[in-house]
Design a protein around this motif. Sequence first.
Motif, short mmCIF file in Angstrom:
data_model
loop_
_atom_site.label_atom_id
_atom_site.label_comp_id
_atom_site.label_asym_id
_atom_site.label_seq_id
_atom_site.Cartn_x
_atom_site.Cartn_y
_atom_site.Cartn_z
N ALA A 92 -90.24 47.26 12.23
CA ALA A 92 -91.22 48.35 12.24
C ALA A 92 -90.90 49.34 13.35
N LEU A 93 -90.53 48.84 14.52
CA LEU A 93 -90.18 49.72 15.64
C LEU A 93 -88.90 50.49 15.35
N GLU A 94 -87.93 49.84 14.74
CA GLU A 94 -86.67 50.52 14.41
C GLU A 94 -86.90 51.68 13.42
N HIS A 95 -87.87 51.49 12.53
CA HIS A 95 -88.18 52.54 11.56
C HIS A 95 -89.19 53.55 12.12
N ASN A 96 -89.62 53.33 13.36
CA ASN A 96 -90.62 54.20 13.98
C ASN A 96 -91.88 54.30 13.11
N ALA A 97 -92.29 53.16 12.57
CA ALA A 97 -93.43 53.11 11.66
C ALA A 97 -94.74 53.17 12.44
N ALA A 98 -95.72 53.83 11.84
CA ALA A 98 -97.06 53.87 12.41
C ALA A 98 -97.97 52.85 11.74
N ALA A 99 -97.58 52.42 10.55
CA ALA A 99 -98.37 51.45 9.79
C ALA A 99 -97.46 50.73 8.80
N VAL A 100 -97.93 49.62 8.29
CA VAL A 100 -97.16 48.88 7.29
C VAL A 100 -98.08 48.35 6.20
N ILE A 101 -97.52 48.17 5.03
CA ILE A 101 -98.16 47.41 3.96
C ILE A 101 -97.27 46.22 3.70
N LEU A 102 -97.82 45.04 3.86
CA LEU A 102 -97.09 43.81 3.62
C LEU A 102 -97.14 43.47 2.13
N ALA A 103 -96.13 42.80 1.65
CA ALA A 103 -96.11 42.43 0.23
C ALA A 103 -95.24 41.20 0.02
N HIS A 104 -95.65 40.36 -0.89
CA HIS A 104 -94.77 39.28 -1.33
C HIS A 104 -95.17 38.87 -2.74
N ASN A 105 -94.27 38.20 -3.41
CA ASN A 105 -94.52 37.78 -4.79
C ASN A 105 -94.82 36.29 -4.85
N HIS A 106 -95.48 35.89 -5.91
CA HIS A 106 -95.68 34.48 -6.24
C HIS A 106 -94.91 34.21 -7.53
N PRO A 107 -93.77 33.55 -7.44
CA PRO A 107 -92.97 33.29 -8.65
C PRO A 107 -93.73 32.49 -9.71
N SER A 108 -94.78 31.79 -9.31
CA SER A 108 -95.60 31.06 -10.28
C SER A 108 -96.29 32.01 -11.24
N GLY A 109 -96.42 33.29 -10.83
CA GLY A 109 -97.10 34.27 -11.66
C GLY A 109 -98.56 34.46 -11.31
N VAL A 110 -99.11 33.54 -10.50
CA VAL A 110 -100.52 33.62 -10.10
C VAL A 110 -100.60 34.36 -8.77
N ALA A 111 -101.33 35.47 -8.73
CA ALA A 111 -101.36 36.32 -7.55
C ALA A 111 -102.39 35.91 -6.51
N GLU A 112 -103.16 34.89 -6.78
CA GLU A 112 -104.21 34.48 -5.86
C GLU A 112 -103.61 34.11 -4.50
N PRO A 113 -104.09 34.73 -3.39
CA PRO A 113 -103.55 34.43 -2.05
C PRO A 113 -103.82 32.98 -1.66
#
Length: 224
Positions: free
Chosen positions: A161-182
Amino acid sequence: MAICDWPEGERPREKLLNLGAHALSDAELLAIFLRTGVTGKSAVDLARDLLTDFGGLRPLLESSADEFCAAHGLGPAKYVQLQAVLEMGQRHLAATLERESALESPAAVRTYLSSRLRHEPREVFACLFLDNRHRVIKFEPLFFGTIDAASVYPREVVRRALEHNAAAVILAHNHPSGVAEPSRADKQITDRLVQALALVDIRVLDHMVVGDAEVVSFAERGLI
């Protein structure tokens, strides 16, 4: 009967020009891509057979080169063309996000993240790094795991994030099971990342979990 002999309103190309791409079926869209059929089959007939054999449009689009080229009527040239079309679609979505605030385009963010992560056979954790106007600087996959989990290191996220000089981020990841429930682990790592990034004045705007049919937003559920 060849497609050119069909009534004009039923021909896929003319139908698209008159009504728009959204009015076409999966088979009609695929037929336009195929351009020609094979002996005894029009492009639409071939498209229907391919969709049946692969189990739908998505499995066809996500098939490997070997699987794709093994199908009757397809080959390496078509596979290359298809991959180019898919990549252009992803770049178009990315360009849209770069022009607009991610917070003002939640649907575009969902679509883009789904296009990048939904097909992954293993868990992938990624970040959308944003500038101070919440426009996308870069999408970057950072951690790769098994089909069940990925090890996520807050220090590495902060560093990137610092290298990109970001002010904010959106995190994301996938569930290969297909179920999106955190999961509980998803919530725990989100809390750790929020705390780590806050130390360098970078906000975590959301954490999106990509499943097979939906994308779950932590922010919308009040989890962040």
